[in-house]
Design a protein around this motif. Structure first.
Motif, PDB file in Angstrom:
ATOM      1  N   LEU A  31       0.790  -1.208   0.011  1.00 27.38           N
ATOM      2  CA  LEU A  31       0.208  -0.062   0.077  1.00 27.38           C
ATOM      3  C   LEU A  31       0.781   1.257   0.100  1.00 27.38           C
ATOM      4  O   LEU A  31       1.727   1.486   0.750  1.00 27.38           O
ATOM      5  N   ILE A  32       0.457   2.210  -0.798  1.00 25.24           N
ATOM      6  CA  ILE A  32       1.090   3.590  -0.738  1.00 25.24           C
ATOM      7  C   ILE A  32      -0.066   4.612  -0.471  1.00 25.24           C
ATOM      8  O   ILE A  32      -1.036   4.637  -1.236  1.00 25.24           O
ATOM      9  N   GLN A  33       0.109   5.520   0.582  1.00 20.66           N
ATOM     10  CA  GLN A  33      -0.775   6.299   0.989  1.00 20.66           C
ATOM     11  C   GLN A  33      -0.330   7.786   0.191  1.00 20.66           C
ATOM     12  O   GLN A  33       0.656   8.106   0.333  1.00 20.66           O
ATOM     13  N   PRO A  34      -1.344   8.482  -0.543  1.00 11.76           N
ATOM     14  CA  PRO A  34      -1.153   9.729  -1.000  1.00 11.76           C
ATOM     15  C   PRO A  34      -1.533  10.739   0.118  1.00 11.76           C
ATOM     16  O   PRO A  34      -2.533  10.623   0.755  1.00 11.76           O
ATOM     17  N   ALA A  68       3.569  10.384  10.973  1.00 12.33           N
ATOM     18  CA  ALA A  68       4.019   9.846  12.346  1.00 12.33           C
ATOM     19  C   ALA A  68       2.836   8.516  12.628  1.00 12.33           C
ATOM     20  O   ALA A  68       3.506   7.331  12.918  1.00 12.33           O
ATOM     21  N   ARG A  69       1.568   8.876  12.618  1.00  9.76           N
ATOM     22  CA  ARG A  69       0.914   7.960  13.144  1.00  9.76           C
ATOM     23  C   ARG A  69       0.751   6.800  12.303  1.00  9.76           C
ATOM     24  O   ARG A  69       0.389   5.592  12.633  1.00  9.76           O
ATOM     25  N   SER A  70       0.660   7.246  10.886  1.00 12.26           N
ATOM     26  CA  SER A  70       0.404   6.095   9.985  1.00 12.26           C
ATOM     27  C   SER A  70       1.628   5.029   9.942  1.00 12.26           C
ATOM     28  O   SER A  70       1.493   3.818   9.839  1.00 12.26           O
ATOM     29  N   VAL A  71       2.757   5.728  10.064  1.00 12.21           N
ATOM     30  CA  VAL A  71       4.209   4.857  10.009  1.00 12.21           C
ATOM     31  C   VAL A  71       4.045   3.927  11.571  1.00 12.21           C
ATOM     32  O   VAL A  71       4.503   2.604  11.291  1.00 12.21           O
ATOM     33  N   ASP A  72       3.697   4.377  12.572  1.00 11.88           N
ATOM     34  CA  ASP A  72       3.272   3.780  13.764  1.00 11.88           C
ATOM     35  C   ASP A  72       2.362   2.507  13.387  1.00 11.88           C
ATOM     36  O   ASP A  72       2.566   1.351  14.068  1.00 11.88           O
ATOM     37  N   ALA A  73       1.458   2.615  12.664  1.00 15.99           N
ATOM     38  CA  ALA A  73       0.255   1.682  12.048  1.00 15.99           C
ATOM     39  C   ALA A  73       0.899   0.768  11.071  1.00 15.99           C
ATOM     40  O   ALA A  73       0.154  -0.215  10.900  1.00 15.99           O
ATOM     41  N   LEU A  75       2.427   1.817   7.981  1.00 13.94           N
ATOM     42  CA  LEU A  75       2.773   2.473   6.789  1.00 13.94           C
ATOM     43  C   LEU A  75       4.165   2.443   5.963  1.00 13.94           C
ATOM     44  O   LEU A  75       5.001   2.656   6.858  1.00 13.94           O
ATOM     45  N   ARG A  76       4.562   1.858   5.020  1.00 10.20           N
ATOM     46  CA  ARG A  76       5.876   1.654   4.459  1.00 10.20           C
ATOM     47  C   ARG A  76       6.090   2.626   3.362  1.00 10.20           C
ATOM     48  O   ARG A  76       7.241   3.124   3.062  1.00 10.20           O
ATOM     49  N   ALA A  77       4.992   3.200   2.746  1.00  6.99           N
ATOM     50  CA  ALA A  77       5.373   4.273   1.452  1.00  6.99           C
ATOM     51  C   ALA A  77       4.246   5.267   1.209  1.00  6.99           C
ATOM     52  O   ALA A  77       3.078   5.025   1.743  1.00  6.99           O
ATOM     53  N   PRO A 113      13.510   7.575   7.947  1.00  4.68           N
ATOM     54  CA  PRO A 113      14.536   7.621   6.972  1.00  4.68           C
ATOM     55  C   PRO A 113      14.156   6.181   6.407  1.00  4.68           C
ATOM     56  O   PRO A 113      14.508   6.090   5.296  1.00  4.68           O
ATOM     57  N   ASP A 114      13.411   5.346   6.924  1.00  2.93           N
ATOM     58  CA  ASP A 114      13.070   3.944   6.347  1.00  2.93           C
ATOM     59  C   ASP A 114      11.623   4.066   5.509  1.00  2.93           C
ATOM     60  O   ASP A 114      11.358   3.242   5.009  1.00  2.93           O
ATOM     61  N   LEU A 115      10.979   5.279   5.503  1.00  4.48           N
ATOM     62  CA  LEU A 115       9.856   5.215   4.807  1.00  4.48           C
ATOM     63  C   LEU A 115      10.283   5.734   3.278  1.00  4.48           C
ATOM     64  O   LEU A 115      10.990   6.588   3.037  1.00  4.48           O
ATOM     65  N   VAL A 116       9.460   4.948   2.473  1.00  6.82           N
ATOM     66  CA  VAL A 116       9.771   5.115   1.230  1.00  6.82           C
ATOM     67  C   VAL A 116       8.885   6.306   0.535  1.00  6.82           C
ATOM     68  O   VAL A 116       7.497   6.332   0.714  1.00  6.82           O
ATOM     69  N   VAL A 117       9.695   7.440   0.310  1.00  7.90           N
ATOM     70  CA  VAL A 117       8.961   8.818  -0.182  1.00  7.90           C
ATOM     71  C   VAL A 117       9.013   8.804  -1.698  1.00  7.90           C
ATOM     72  O   VAL A 117      10.072   8.760  -2.293  1.00  7.90           O
ATOM     73  N   ILE A 118       7.940   8.782  -2.208  1.00  2.48           N
ATOM     74  CA  ILE A 118       7.552   9.046  -3.725  1.00  2.48           C
ATOM     75  C   ILE A 118       7.100  10.254  -3.922  1.00  2.48           C
ATOM     76  O   ILE A 118       6.191  10.777  -3.120  1.00  2.48           O
ATOM     77  N   THR A 119       7.613  10.922  -5.236  1.00  2.23           N
ATOM     78  CA  THR A 119       6.883  12.351  -5.468  1.00  2.23           C
ATOM     79  C   THR A 119       6.276  12.299  -6.945  1.00  2.23           C
ATOM     80  O   THR A 119       6.704  11.468  -7.609  1.00  2.23           O
TER      81      THR A 119
END
Length: 325
Positions: A31-34, A68-73, A75-77, A113-119
């Motif tokens: 999953l990727i969250q916009p 931050a909340r989503s990463v704790d849940a 979220l990877r990207a 730093p471990d979150l995949v950030v796509i633009t």
């Protein structure tokens, strides 16, 4: 002797048996969250998007809090869309080193730093006319626009993006972006191409969210005709030859046949974007009590993955992470 026939129900009898043989699973890493991030002096800004219940335009601070909340849940990207304070005909804030997307990338990569950030790489949120390229005589100029898209992608890479995703649908933009990235030391930065992006009626709520509706006309001269499957294959093949690493189909659910053909035709990772219209229709039906939102969402995402998507961009990502937990 009783005739033998297929008894599929043997393996559907209990939840445990059904889980044991399930072929398609939705996982957090699928999953990727916009997110929509706004250039504003109000650090507490979090504006609900009326046509997309549960989605917001965020300031940088509020974006960081939400992520931050989503990463704790789990979220990877994420994929970022920027809304600048200033728009002009050339979309200069799209490629400004201090643009809103560039600042958001720096903020998120520093904190996560471990979150995949796509633009998302496009001009429509940044141009005063709302089109995805540079205009001449009210017509989007393909080749002129390539330089601006390439500069935008490079600015995202320099800010720390893990991947760029061109969504403009200009011919040759993957090659232009690949070349400028390679020339500037970003040979290993992947490109996720919106290779098969149709001129769809399902984008309406997104244009509210990104404030990117065209001031005149439409985008049918550069986005794909929804009726054309063979052309979709040509678009994907061309982008792969130019250097794309992931091929995206957008929208998702109405284009599952296209997604399946792309998946079968090319041995590369495939993405699908469950777009704003798909999201808003489910939300509206759920609010009216006509459907079970969670069950509809999970069935829809399962169908998208079953059709061939390795990655799914969806506004339901945060909710799904909660349900999976």
């Amino acid at each position: 002797m009783t005739p033998s026939f297929y008894r599929g129900r043997r393996l559907r009898r209990t939840p445990a048996l059904r889980d044991l043989i399930r072929e398609t699973e939705i996982r957090p890493q699928d999953l990727i969250q916009p997110y929509f991030v706004v250039e504003t002096s109000d650090s507490s800004f979090a504006q609900p998007i009326a046509s997309m219940p549960g989605q917001y335009q965020f300031s940088l601070d509020r974006l960081e809090e939400q992520v931050a909340r989503s990463v704790d849940a789990g979220l990877r990207a994420v994929i970022l869309f920027g809304i600048p304070a200033h728009k002009d005909p050339m979309g200069t804030q799209a490629y400004a080193d201090t643009g809103i997307v560039q600042e958001a990338v720096r903020r998120l990569k520093t904190r996560f730093p471990d979150l995949v950030v796509i633009t998302d790489v496009c001009m429509c949120e940044f141009t005063s006319h709302g089109h995805c390229g540079i205009l001449e005589d009210n017509y989007v100029q393909n080749d002129v626009t390539l330089n601006y898209l390439a500069k935008t992608a490079l600015s995202h890479a320099r800010a720390g993006a893990d991947m760029v995703a061109p969504s403009d649908m200009m011919d040759g933009r993957i090659q232009a972006i690949r070349m400028i990235l390679d020339e500037n030391g970003f040979k290993e930065l992947p490109i996720m191409s919106y290779a098969v992006k149709s001129a769809s009626s399902f984008y309406g709520p997104f244009r509210d969210a990104a404030e990117s509706a065209p001031a005149f006309g439409d985008r049918k001269s550069y986005q794909m005709d929804p009726a054309n499957l063979r052309q979709a294959m040509c678009e994907a093949e061309a982008d792969l030859e130019e250097g794309a690493d992931i091929i995206m189909v957008k929208p998702a659910l109405p284009y599952l046949d296209v997604l399946r053909r792309i998946r079968d035709g090319f041995n590369v990772p495939t993405a699908a974007y469950q777009v704003s219209g798909e999201y808003s229709m489910v939300k509206a039906g759920a609010q009216l009590g006509w459907i079970d939102e969670q069950k509809i969402v999970m069935e829809s995402l399962t169908s998208i993955k079953r059709a061939g998507a390795d990655l799914i961009l969806t506004y339901f990502a945060e909710d799904v992470l909660t349900w999976l937990a």
